[in-house]
Motif scaffolding. Structure first.
Motif, PDB file in Angstrom:
ATOM      1  N   GLU A 103       0.947  -1.371  -0.072  1.00 12.44           N
ATOM      2  CA  GLU A 103       0.050   0.072  -0.071  1.00 12.44           C
ATOM      3  C   GLU A 103       0.822   1.362   0.214  1.00 12.44           C
ATOM      4  O   GLU A 103       0.672   2.272  -0.575  1.00 12.44           O
ATOM      5  N   GLU A 104       2.079   1.241   0.599  1.00 11.90           N
ATOM      6  CA  GLU A 104       2.604   2.380   0.528  1.00 11.90           C
ATOM      7  C   GLU A 104       3.834   2.674  -0.651  1.00 11.90           C
ATOM      8  O   GLU A 104       4.102   3.708  -0.925  1.00 11.90           O
ATOM      9  N   TYR A 105       3.767   1.620  -1.274  1.00  7.59           N
ATOM     10  CA  TYR A 105       4.863   1.685  -2.586  1.00  7.59           C
ATOM     11  C   TYR A 105       4.231   2.161  -3.443  1.00  7.59           C
ATOM     12  O   TYR A 105       3.338   1.802  -3.917  1.00  7.59           O
ATOM     13  N   MET A 106       4.881   3.196  -4.475  1.00  5.65           N
ATOM     14  CA  MET A 106       4.672   3.571  -5.732  1.00  5.65           C
ATOM     15  C   MET A 106       5.808   3.804  -6.514  1.00  5.65           C
ATOM     16  O   MET A 106       6.750   4.358  -6.089  1.00  5.65           O
ATOM     17  N   PRO A 107       5.828   3.607  -7.771  1.00  7.87           N
ATOM     18  CA  PRO A 107       7.009   3.544  -8.553  1.00  7.87           C
ATOM     19  C   PRO A 107       7.599   5.096  -8.362  1.00  7.87           C
ATOM     20  O   PRO A 107       6.607   5.868  -8.473  1.00  7.87           O
ATOM     21  N   PRO A 108       8.632   5.482  -8.492  1.00  5.47           N
ATOM     22  CA  PRO A 108       9.261   6.783  -8.496  1.00  5.47           C
ATOM     23  C   PRO A 108       8.627   7.816  -9.247  1.00  5.47           C
ATOM     24  O   PRO A 108       8.219   8.845  -8.991  1.00  5.47           O
ATOM     25  N   GLU A 109       8.524   7.238 -10.711  1.00  8.26           N
ATOM     26  CA  GLU A 109       8.007   8.271 -11.713  1.00  8.26           C
ATOM     27  C   GLU A 109       6.406   8.238 -11.491  1.00  8.26           C
ATOM     28  O   GLU A 109       5.988   9.568 -11.839  1.00  8.26           O
ATOM     29  N   VAL A 110       5.928   7.265 -11.239  1.00  8.94           N
ATOM     30  CA  VAL A 110       4.340   7.611 -10.910  1.00  8.94           C
ATOM     31  C   VAL A 110       4.153   8.464  -9.763  1.00  8.94           C
ATOM     32  O   VAL A 110       3.197   9.420  -9.853  1.00  8.94           O
ATOM     33  N   ALA A 111       4.938   8.397  -8.590  1.00  6.68           N
ATOM     34  CA  ALA A 111       4.835   9.378  -7.515  1.00  6.68           C
ATOM     35  C   ALA A 111       5.164  10.662  -7.931  1.00  6.68           C
ATOM     36  O   ALA A 111       4.228  11.601  -7.469  1.00  6.68           O
ATOM     37  N   GLU A 112       6.133  10.804  -8.619  1.00  2.00           N
ATOM     38  CA  GLU A 112       6.318  12.292  -9.145  1.00  2.00           C
ATOM     39  C   GLU A 112       5.332  12.782  -9.938  1.00  2.00           C
ATOM     40  O   GLU A 112       4.926  13.950  -9.698  1.00  2.00           O
ATOM     41  N   ALA A 113       4.888  12.062 -10.984  1.00  2.00           N
ATOM     42  CA  ALA A 113       3.825  12.689 -11.707  1.00  2.00           C
ATOM     43  C   ALA A 113       2.548  12.634 -11.043  1.00  2.00           C
ATOM     44  O   ALA A 113       1.758  13.877 -11.393  1.00  2.00           O
ATOM     45  N   MET A 114       1.952  11.843 -10.015  1.00  2.00           N
ATOM     46  CA  MET A 114       1.037  12.146  -9.252  1.00  2.00           C
ATOM     47  C   MET A 114       0.865  13.280  -8.446  1.00  2.00           C
ATOM     48  O   MET A 114       0.125  14.209  -8.035  1.00  2.00           O
ATOM     49  N   LYS A 115       2.109  13.602  -7.798  1.00  5.29           N
ATOM     50  CA  LYS A 115       2.503  14.710  -7.072  1.00  5.29           C
ATOM     51  C   LYS A 115       2.421  16.052  -7.665  1.00  5.29           C
ATOM     52  O   LYS A 115       1.863  16.807  -7.159  1.00  5.29           O
ATOM     53  N   LYS A 116       2.820  16.045  -9.079  1.00  2.00           N
ATOM     54  CA  LYS A 116       2.429  17.210  -9.933  1.00  2.00           C
ATOM     55  C   LYS A 116       1.237  17.448  -9.959  1.00  2.00           C
ATOM     56  O   LYS A 116       0.766  18.505 -10.157  1.00  2.00           O
ATOM     57  N   THR A 117       0.373  16.355 -10.507  1.00  2.00           N
ATOM     58  CA  THR A 117      -0.928  16.582 -10.848  1.00  2.00           C
ATOM     59  C   THR A 117      -2.039  16.802  -9.602  1.00  2.00           C
ATOM     60  O   THR A 117      -3.303  17.186  -9.726  1.00  2.00           O
ATOM     61  N   HIS A 118      -1.722  16.220  -8.275  1.00  2.00           N
ATOM     62  CA  HIS A 118      -2.522  16.181  -7.380  1.00  2.00           C
ATOM     63  C   HIS A 118      -2.034  17.071  -6.350  1.00  2.00           C
ATOM     64  O   HIS A 118      -1.537  16.870  -5.172  1.00  2.00           O
ATOM     65  N   GLU A 119      -2.275  18.196  -6.460  1.00  2.00           N
ATOM     66  CA  GLU A 119      -1.975  19.387  -5.662  1.00  2.00           C
ATOM     67  C   GLU A 119      -3.157  19.335  -4.427  1.00  2.00           C
ATOM     68  O   GLU A 119      -4.273  19.238  -4.646  1.00  2.00           O
ATOM     69  N   PRO A 120      -2.544  19.197  -3.165  1.00  2.00           N
ATOM     70  CA  PRO A 120      -3.711  19.534  -2.085  1.00  2.00           C
ATOM     71  C   PRO A 120      -4.363  20.700  -2.144  1.00  2.00           C
ATOM     72  O   PRO A 120      -3.930  21.754  -2.581  1.00  2.00           O
ATOM     73  N   LEU A 121      -5.802  20.514  -1.865  1.00  2.00           N
ATOM     74  CA  LEU A 121      -6.715  21.675  -1.775  1.00  2.00           C
ATOM     75  C   LEU A 121      -6.281  22.550  -0.728  1.00  2.00           C
ATOM     76  O   LEU A 121      -6.286  21.993   0.591  1.00  2.00           O
ATOM     77  N   GLN A 122      -6.154  23.989  -0.959  1.00  2.00           N
ATOM     78  CA  GLN A 122      -5.829  24.899   0.330  1.00  2.00           C
ATOM     79  C   GLN A 122      -7.312  25.698   0.303  1.00  2.00           C
ATOM     80  O   GLN A 122      -7.569  26.293  -0.562  1.00  2.00           O
TER      81      GLN A 122
END
Length: 161
Positions: free
Chosen positions: A131-150
């Protein structure tokens, strides 16, 4: 030009041509083995720098398996499923045994060839291992597109009324 200089010049030119050919073949071989990583959104819309893969190009794609999209052929090992991140889904076709951890809603990375703008013929499918692991490329791409809402205080107070 005397024969000694002519001989040296020929030797130097032969070395330069040989070195250039060696470097050219090395770069060609490295280019053939390079698989670029794309998310489904980048595959359909292109990367931010404007690059988009061409049909027939080898690539890797990572994202989440869309629930309800897995279709297995009962006569063979062929399976087809959709992969998505936050945008459009891309279809992955694979002929082989899927990893034990493969399931709908699971993060995967597929390596293969682009058949058309939204279809990939995969030769390898990798599934994340916990559940914690995500390939580095996927994690980076998801981090860019999933900005937390403020939310501001006024927005929070306005929604509770």
């Amino acid at each position: 030009m005397n024969p000694r200089r002519k001989k040296r010049l020929t030797l130097v030119l032969a070395l330069v041509v040989g070195l250039g050919a060696t470097i050219g073949l090395l770069l060609y071989a490295l280019n053939q083995n390079m698989d670029l990583f794309y998310t489904p959104t980048e595959l359909v819309n292109g990367k931010p720098d404007g690059t988009k893969p061409e049909v027939g190009q080898r690539l890797r794609i990572g994202g989440m398996v869309v629930a309800g999209s897995v279709v297995r052929d009962p006569q063979s090992l062929q399976v087809s499923f959709d992969v998505a991140d936050v945008g459009p889904a891309v279809t992955v076709k694979y002929d082989g045994i899927l990893p034990d951890l493969f399931r709908e809603g699971q993060g995967i990375v597929a390596q293969g060839v682009l058949v058309d703008s939204r279809t990939i013929e995969a030769h390898e499918v990798l599934a994340k291992h916990d559940e914690e692991y995500m390939p580095p490329e996927v994690a980076e791409a998801m981090k860019k597109t999933h900005e937390p809402l403020q939310y501001s205080e006024t927005q929070l107070q306005g929604s509770s009324n």
